[in-house]
Every structure is written in structure tokens, then in C-alpha cells.
Scaffold this active site. Structure first.
Site, PDB file in Angstrom:
ATOM      1  N   GLU A 180      22.249 -23.397  40.229  1.00 26.44           N
ATOM      2  CA  GLU A 180      21.436 -23.696  38.893  1.00 26.44           C
ATOM      3  C   GLU A 180      20.190 -22.924  38.266  1.00 26.44           C
ATOM      4  O   GLU A 180      19.996 -22.615  37.358  1.00 26.44           O
ATOM      5  CB  GLU A 180      21.202 -25.456  39.179  1.00 26.44           C
ATOM      6  CG  GLU A 180      22.383 -25.900  38.797  1.00 26.44           C
ATOM      7  CD  GLU A 180      22.213 -27.270  39.301  1.00 26.44           C
ATOM      8  OE1 GLU A 180      23.356 -28.263  39.339  1.00 26.44           O
ATOM      9  OE2 GLU A 180      21.067 -28.057  38.909  1.00 26.44           O
ATOM     10  N   HIS A 183      18.679 -34.400  34.928  1.00 21.63           N
ATOM     11  CA  HIS A 183      19.312 -34.008  35.460  1.00 21.63           C
ATOM     12  C   HIS A 183      19.199 -33.738  36.708  1.00 21.63           C
ATOM     13  O   HIS A 183      17.562 -33.389  36.504  1.00 21.63           O
ATOM     14  CB  HIS A 183      20.474 -33.314  34.299  1.00 21.63           C
ATOM     15  CG  HIS A 183      20.594 -31.750  35.715  1.00 21.63           C
ATOM     16  ND1 HIS A 183      21.620 -31.390  36.222  1.00 21.63           N
ATOM     17  CD2 HIS A 183      20.300 -30.184  36.895  1.00 21.63           C
ATOM     18  CE1 HIS A 183      22.410 -30.842  37.558  1.00 21.63           C
ATOM     19  NE2 HIS A 183      21.177 -30.217  37.269  1.00 21.63           N
ATOM     20  N   TYR A 185      27.742 -27.164  34.073  1.00 23.04           N
ATOM     21  CA  TYR A 185      28.986 -28.177  34.378  1.00 23.04           C
ATOM     22  C   TYR A 185      29.974 -27.857  34.915  1.00 23.04           C
ATOM     23  O   TYR A 185      31.149 -28.296  34.340  1.00 23.04           O
ATOM     24  CB  TYR A 185      28.645 -29.458  33.352  1.00 23.04           C
ATOM     25  CG  TYR A 185      26.997 -30.064  33.562  1.00 23.04           C
ATOM     26  CD1 TYR A 185      27.243 -30.632  34.286  1.00 23.04           C
ATOM     27  CD2 TYR A 185      27.036 -30.068  31.863  1.00 23.04           C
ATOM     28  CE1 TYR A 185      26.015 -31.262  34.919  1.00 23.04           C
ATOM     29  CE2 TYR A 185      25.954 -30.956  32.365  1.00 23.04           C
ATOM     30  CZ  TYR A 185      25.410 -31.939  33.347  1.00 23.04           C
ATOM     31  OH  TYR A 185      24.457 -32.498  33.230  1.00 23.04           O
ATOM     32  N   ASN A 202      21.833 -40.419  30.326  1.00 24.98           N
ATOM     33  CA  ASN A 202      20.975 -40.755  31.080  1.00 24.98           C
ATOM     34  C   ASN A 202      20.235 -39.679  31.025  1.00 24.98           C
ATOM     35  O   ASN A 202      19.753 -39.779  32.492  1.00 24.98           O
ATOM     36  CB  ASN A 202      22.297 -40.835  32.664  1.00 24.98           C
ATOM     37  CG  ASN A 202      22.559 -39.269  32.284  1.00 24.98           C
ATOM     38  OD1 ASN A 202      22.980 -38.414  31.621  1.00 24.98           O
ATOM     39  ND2 ASN A 202      23.602 -39.581  34.052  1.00 24.98           N
ATOM     40  N   LYS A 211      17.694 -34.030  29.690  1.00 23.53           N
ATOM     41  CA  LYS A 211      18.291 -33.934  28.703  1.00 23.53           C
ATOM     42  C   LYS A 211      17.727 -33.631  27.314  1.00 23.53           C
ATOM     43  O   LYS A 211      16.593 -34.807  27.054  1.00 23.53           O
ATOM     44  CB  LYS A 211      19.836 -34.145  29.155  1.00 23.53           C
ATOM     45  CG  LYS A 211      20.178 -34.023  30.085  1.00 23.53           C
ATOM     46  CD  LYS A 211      21.556 -35.318  30.814  1.00 23.53           C
ATOM     47  CE  LYS A 211      22.044 -34.750  31.943  1.00 23.53           C
ATOM     48  NZ  LYS A 211      23.142 -35.486  32.527  1.00 23.53           N
TER      49      LYS A 211
HETATM   50  P1  GTP Z   1      23.800 -34.848  36.524  1.00 18.56           P
HETATM   51  O1  GTP Z   1      22.302 -34.485  37.136  1.00 18.56           O
HETATM   52  O2  GTP Z   1      23.527 -34.259  35.125  1.00 18.56           O
HETATM   53  O3  GTP Z   1      24.364 -33.385  36.753  1.00 18.56           O
HETATM   54  O4  GTP Z   1      24.393 -35.992  36.761  1.00 18.56           O
HETATM   55  P2  GTP Z   1      25.332 -36.652  37.624  1.00 18.56           P
HETATM   56  O5  GTP Z   1      24.817 -35.210  39.065  1.00 18.56           O
HETATM   57  O6  GTP Z   1      24.956 -37.594  38.528  1.00 18.56           O
HETATM   58  O7  GTP Z   1      26.951 -36.484  38.003  1.00 18.56           O
HETATM   59  P3  GTP Z   1      27.810 -35.166  37.443  1.00 18.56           P
HETATM   60  O8  GTP Z   1      27.675 -34.313  37.637  1.00 18.56           O
HETATM   61  O9  GTP Z   1      28.745 -36.240  38.346  1.00 18.56           O
HETATM   62  O10 GTP Z   1      27.976 -35.501  35.836  1.00 18.56           O
HETATM   63  C1  GTP Z   1      27.049 -34.920  34.969  1.00 18.56           C
HETATM   64  C2  GTP Z   1      27.067 -35.305  33.684  1.00 18.56           C
HETATM   65  O11 GTP Z   1      28.228 -36.389  33.288  1.00 18.56           O
HETATM   66  C3  GTP Z   1      26.308 -37.130  34.232  1.00 18.56           C
HETATM   67  O12 GTP Z   1      25.121 -37.554  34.073  1.00 18.56           O
HETATM   68  C4  GTP Z   1      26.934 -37.425  32.715  1.00 18.56           C
HETATM   69  O13 GTP Z   1      25.927 -37.244  31.751  1.00 18.56           O
HETATM   70  C5  GTP Z   1      28.159 -38.146  32.422  1.00 18.56           C
HETATM   71  N1  GTP Z   1      28.908 -38.130  33.454  1.00 18.56           N
HETATM   72  C6  GTP Z   1      29.538 -38.463  34.222  1.00 18.56           C
HETATM   73  N2  GTP Z   1      30.177 -39.206  34.417  1.00 18.56           N
HETATM   74  C7  GTP Z   1      30.818 -39.295  33.369  1.00 18.56           C
HETATM   75  C8  GTP Z   1      31.486 -40.441  32.212  1.00 18.56           C
HETATM   76  O14 GTP Z   1      32.939 -41.090  33.092  1.00 18.56           O
HETATM   77  N3  GTP Z   1      31.424 -40.241  30.873  1.00 18.56           N
HETATM   78  C9  GTP Z   1      30.131 -39.903  30.440  1.00 18.56           C
HETATM   79  N4  GTP Z   1      30.719 -40.067  28.990  1.00 18.56           N
HETATM   80  N5  GTP Z   1      29.924 -39.022  30.325  1.00 18.56           N
HETATM   81  C10 GTP Z   1      29.812 -38.466  32.436  1.00 18.56           C
HETATM   82 MG    MG Z   2      25.792 -33.142  38.628  1.00 21.29          MG
END
Ligand code: GTP
Ligand code: MG
Length: 149
Positions: free
Chosen positions: A126, A115, A49, A112, A9
Site C-alpha cells: 500500500e 483505513h 482493494y 467507516n 476515507k
Molecule cells: P480497510 O481498513 O478499509 O481495509 O477495512 P478492513 O481491513 O477493516 O476491512 P476489509 O479490508 O475487509 O474491507 C475493506 C472495506 O470494505 C471496509 O473498511 C468497509 O468500508 C468495506 N466493507 C467491508 N465489508 C463490507 C460489507 O459487508 N458491506 C459494505 N457495504 N462494505 C464493506
Molecule cells: Mg482491509
């Protein structure tokens, strides 16, 4: 062999963690079959997303992801999707174990650094979204030393 979409990212790029993240996937035994540096548009990221549309953090997430270039990659190997997720660590760095990428380098869920696809079907979607030109096929002579063919 299974394929997963892994992306460094914008914060990971800015913090010079690209080499570190690539290195972990290489050393684990995965094969790199696609790679590029792209500054994605908000429209493209909204597609990536799409299942999070409607979440309160969605606008902030798109802004974050569009704030700079990302490194888009496809890695191939045994159980690439699940193992890739384990290597990234939990979504929220508060819960990510040390030894994982997020557990070693991140503090905040909204920053974080990487991805990874969460299922084989999402990986396929994707990969098609980020690499419409396709991936690169080649043989790697180390493969038979990493898993039973
Ligand atoms: P990705 O690998 O990025 O898809 O992450 P993930 O699969 O572990 O989590 P998810 O797909 O649920 O969420 C995608 C991204 O949204 C996360 O990696 C975070 O960067 C962001 N995100 C998820 N939950 C939160 C939240 O509660 N607050 C904030 N600020 N960002 C969030
Ligand atoms: Mg995800």
C-alpha cells in the site's frame, strides 16, 4: 521501525475528522513520514482493494472511496500495523469498541471513515501504491521517550 499505511476515507474528510485522526496517531507516539490529500481514481482504488474484488460490496466500496479526496499517510513506530488496526477499531462499527476511531465516529461498515493496513506485507504494498515517490526520513527527538531503542 515498522510502517503502516493509514488513510482517512472520503467520509472522514467531509466530516472534518482529519485532524482528530492525525492527532490520535501523533499522541500515541507514532511518527508521520508521508502525507497527502488525493482524489483517487477508481482504477487506483481497485488496486488498493484488489483482494476484495468479487465481493458483492466491491462496486459500492470503489464508488464510496472515489467520491471525494482521501488523506493518505504513512506512520512509523513500534508495531505500527497491529496497533494502527486496534486504534481504528473493528471493520463494522457495530462491533468497534468506544475509544477506537470507528467506535467513536462511525455507524456503518460502508462509511467507516478510515483505513489501516492489515499486515506488514500489505502495508509495504500500500505504501508503494500510494507513495511511489517514497516517504520522508527524519529523526524525531521524542522517539527514545516512546519506546526502548
Ligand atoms: P480497510 O481498513 O478499509 O481495509 O477495512 P478492513 O481491513 O477493516 O476491512 P476489509 O479490508 O475487509 O474491507 C475493506 C472495506 O470494505 C471496509 O473498511 C468497509 O468500508 C468495506 N466493507 C467491508 N465489508 C463490507 C460489507 O459487508 N458491506 C459494505 N457495504 N462494505 C464493506
Ligand atoms: Mg482491509
Amino acid at each position: 521501525q515498522e510502517r503502516t499505511y493509514i488513510m482517512v476515507k472520503p467520509d472522514g474528510v467531509q466530516r472534518s475528522l482529519v485532524g482528530e485522526i492525525i492527532s490520535r496517531f501523533e499522541k500515541r507516539g507514532f511518527k508521520l513520514i508521508a502525507l497527502k490529500l488525493v482524489h483517487a481514481t477508481p482504477e487506483h482504488l481497485e488496486k488498493h482493494y484488489a483482494d476484495l474484488k468479487g465481493k458483492a460490496f466491491f462496486p459500492g466500496l470503489i464508488k464510496y472511496m472515489a467520491s471525494g479526496p482521501v488523506v493518505a499517510m504513512v506512520w512509523q513506530g513500534l508495531d505500527a500495523v497491529k496497533t494502527g488496526r486496534v486504534m481504528l477499531g473493528a471493520t463494522n462499527p457495530l462491533a468497534s469498541n468506544p475509544g477506537t476511531i470507528r467506535g467513536d465516529y462511525a455507524l456503518a461498515v460502508g462509511r467507516n471513515i478510515c483505513h489501516g493496513s492489515d499486515a506488514v506485507e500489505s502495508a509495504e504494498k500500500e505504501i508503494a501504491l500510494w507513495f511511489p515517490e517514497g516517504v520522508v526520513q527524519y529523526t524525531n527527538s521524542q522517539e527514545s521517550w516512546v519506546f526502548e531503542l
